[in-house]
Design a protein around this motif. Structure first.
Motif, PDB file in Angstrom:
ATOM      1  N   THR A  47       0.824  -1.213   0.000  1.00 51.27           N
ATOM      2  CA  THR A  47       0.000   0.000   0.000  1.00 51.27           C
ATOM      3  C   THR A  47       0.856   1.260   0.000  1.00 51.27           C
ATOM      4  N   VAL A  48       1.928   1.238   0.752  1.00 58.03           N
ATOM      5  CA  VAL A  48       2.826   2.397   0.818  1.00 58.03           C
ATOM      6  C   VAL A  48       3.425   2.681  -0.555  1.00 58.03           C
ATOM      7  N   LEU A  49       3.886   1.638  -1.239  1.00 61.80           N
ATOM      8  CA  LEU A  49       4.495   1.803  -2.560  1.00 61.80           C
ATOM      9  C   LEU A  49       3.479   2.350  -3.567  1.00 61.80           C
ATOM     10  N   VAL A  50       2.251   1.846  -3.505  1.00 62.20           N
ATOM     11  CA  VAL A  50       1.218   2.272  -4.453  1.00 62.20           C
ATOM     12  C   VAL A  50       0.802   3.728  -4.197  1.00 62.20           C
ATOM     13  N   VAL A  51       0.601   4.092  -2.937  1.00 68.23           N
ATOM     14  CA  VAL A  51       0.199   5.462  -2.608  1.00 68.23           C
ATOM     15  C   VAL A  51       1.296   6.457  -2.988  1.00 68.23           C
ATOM     16  N   MET A  52       2.542   6.099  -2.708  1.00 67.71           N
ATOM     17  CA  MET A  52       3.649   6.979  -3.082  1.00 67.71           C
ATOM     18  C   MET A  52       3.744   7.132  -4.595  1.00 67.71           C
ATOM     19  N   THR A  53       3.490   6.043  -5.314  1.00 66.05           N
ATOM     20  CA  THR A  53       3.482   6.096  -6.776  1.00 66.05           C
ATOM     21  C   THR A  53       2.376   7.022  -7.279  1.00 66.05           C
ATOM     22  N   THR A  54       1.217   6.978  -6.634  1.00 68.80           N
ATOM     23  CA  THR A  54       0.089   7.838  -7.001  1.00 68.80           C
ATOM     24  C   THR A  54       0.425   9.313  -6.828  1.00 68.80           C
ATOM     25  N   LEU A  55       1.081   9.634  -5.716  1.00 63.87           N
ATOM     26  CA  LEU A  55       1.377  11.033  -5.403  1.00 63.87           C
ATOM     27  C   LEU A  55       2.595  11.574  -6.132  1.00 63.87           C
ATOM     28  N   SER A  56       3.407  10.677  -6.683  1.00 63.12           N
ATOM     29  CA  SER A  56       4.707  11.062  -7.253  1.00 63.12           C
ATOM     30  C   SER A  56       4.612  12.193  -8.277  1.00 63.12           C
ATOM     31  N   ASN A  57       3.797  12.021  -9.309  1.00 63.34           N
ATOM     32  CA  ASN A  57       3.688  13.041 -10.360  1.00 63.34           C
ATOM     33  C   ASN A  57       3.092  14.344  -9.840  1.00 63.34           C
ATOM     34  N   GLY A  58       2.172  14.226  -8.888  1.00 62.29           N
ATOM     35  CA  GLY A  58       1.574  15.419  -8.301  1.00 62.29           C
ATOM     36  C   GLY A  58       2.598  16.241  -7.543  1.00 62.29           C
ATOM     37  N   ILE A  59       3.430  15.567  -6.760  1.00 66.77           N
ATOM     38  CA  ILE A  59       4.490  16.260  -6.015  1.00 66.77           C
ATOM     39  C   ILE A  59       5.461  16.942  -6.972  1.00 66.77           C
ATOM     40  N   LYS A  60       5.843  16.223  -8.020  1.00 66.22           N
ATOM     41  CA  LYS A  60       6.804  16.780  -8.978  1.00 66.22           C
ATOM     42  C   LYS A  60       6.204  17.962  -9.739  1.00 66.22           C
TER      43      LYS A  60
END
Length: 432
Positions: A178-191
């Motif tokens: 779950t941690v890996l998936v959520v971080m992947t989801t937020l990645s482009n938004g953060i960038k």
């Protein structure tokens, strides 16, 4: 020799590539330094689930704005480029809403159809990923257009620090998929958010989607003028993303999430040279080749030179993995990842020619050859399906499937480079 080096370093193209590569290099160093910790914290199963999620969103996100952002570099006027920005953002919002409705109506059907039970609980994150990806594409292409490569370099470093650092920090206490998936989801938004902030405070003329007083741009006319992007480039990107995700989805179905995890880590590691140098060259090469075309200069020699340089650079990293893959992966990531090294040997053959073909890919929109690119990608997808099917149904071996996948990809990418040079020669002859 020193004077020659200094003279070379002052050339805008070399300097910009160096800036981009430096930012990407520091980002890659962070990723490489933290990957052994991340792989040991989460393990192949969690990586496999993340890989499946990434394979799904990788099909959708590249067409979040129907590839109109790629055209932002091409117009001569900023007003037309800003019109493309507005058009891209509107389309992104509509596609995100459409994806939400599709998931609400057909969620269970999609899970059963594609056998993706492992990521069923994460599917409603996809509309967010679509929105973030569309915004990121717009900002990245605007920075390429305005040659603000230093901003991209800074953000690449900071984003890697936040993204991979968060995986480690959270994973120490909660090492689940779950941690890996959520971080992947937020990645482009953060960038995207970081790029926007840096763009707003940059010395370049203020980033704004509004035009000069009295200057009106019709979004309908812009959409029609650059309609070869949604007509040819968007289907090509969609098919290419599907062919990239295909191994992960099929490996999960045929051999389980662990096999998908082995492929995911192998592909990630072999993508590092492309991220470090290939994309840096590509981002700088794209506006350069477009400018050369606008000025009526010869393009073929530029493409050939950039391709050969990337080929020479790529021999060492990709060759090392081909020769020592299993030992390298088990040493760096742990004994559990020995099989990933076997996968990586075959992936490296294909990745080497993908690394070399970056100048060709960036030139095709300039040559108005996106119809050819679509045909090529369709052939690539069909070939990959056949390769993986032969590996599973005839040999019952994941290694054979990956081997056929890698070799066929290498051959087709060599053909892409050859055809691009052929098209470029014809284009140059017309300019004479």
């Amino acid at each position: 020799m020193t004077q020659k080096f200094l003279k070379l370093s002052k050339q805008p193209f070399i300097r910009n590539v160096f800036i981009m590569a430096t930012g990407t290099a520091t980002a890659q160093l962070i990723a490489v330094a933290l990957s052994p910790i991340i792989t040991r914290l989460y393990g192949p199963e969690a990586y496999g689930i993340m890989g499946v999620f990434i394979s799904i969103i990788a099909i959708i996100t590249p067409v979040a704005a129907l590839t109109y952002p790629i055209a932002i570099v091409l117009p001569k006027s900023d007003s037309e480029a800003k019109g493309l920005i507005r058009l891209s953002l509107y389309i992104t919002s509509l596609i995100a809403i459409l994806v939400t409705f599709i998931l609400l109506l057909f969620n269970n059907n999609l899970i059963e159809l594609f056998q993706i039970n492992e990521v069923a609980q994460f599917l409603y994150l996809i509309p967010l990923v679509v929105m973030f990806s569309g915004y990121l594409q717009v900002l990245q292409q605007w920075l390429i257009r305005t040659k603000q490569f230093s901003i991209t370099a800074k953000v690449s470093f900071l984003h890697a620090l936040i993204f991979h650092g968060s995986m480690v920090g959270v994973g120490i206490f909660y090492p689940v998929a779950t941690v890996l998936v959520v971080m992947t989801t937020l990645s482009n938004g953060i960038k995207a958010f970081m790029l926007f902030i840096f763009t707003r405070i940059s010395n370049y003329k203020q980033f704004s989607m509004t035009n000069k007083k009295g200057e009106k741009v019709s979004l309908k006319k812009i959409a029609e003028k650059y309609n070869d992007f949604p007509k040819y480039r968007a289907p090509e990107v969609l098919i290419n993303a599907a062919s990239q995700s295909l191994p992960i989805l099929l490996l999960t179905i045929f051999f389980g999430p662990a096999s998908a995890g082995f492929y995911s880590i192998g592909r990630t590691v072999l993508g590092a040279p492309s991220q470090l140098i290939g994309l840096s060259v590509g981002d700088v090469f794209y506006p350069k080749i477009n400018q050369a075309a606008n000025e009526g200069k010869e393009l073929t020699s530029l493409i050939r030179k950039a391709t050969l340089i990337l080929g020479l650079i790529g021999i060492i990293p990709f060759g090392s993995v081909i020769m020592f893959g299993p030992w390298l992966f088990s040493f760096v990531f742990g004994q559990n990842w020995l099989m990933a090294g076997e996968y990586a040997r075959w992936i490296a053959i294909w990745s080497f020619f993908v690394f070399m073909n970056i100048p060709s890919i960036r030139t095709l929109p300039v040559l108005s050859a996106q119809a050819f690119h679509l045909k090529f990608t369709s052939i690539l997808l069909i070939t990959r399906i056949i390769a993986l099917a032969i590996g599973y149904f005839i040999f019952r071996s994941d290694i054979v499937a990956i081997a056929l996948f890698g070799v066929s990809g290498a051959i087709l990418n060599m053909w892409l480079i050859y055809k691009t040079l052929h098209i470029s020669k014809a284009y140059d002859n017309l300019q004479v």
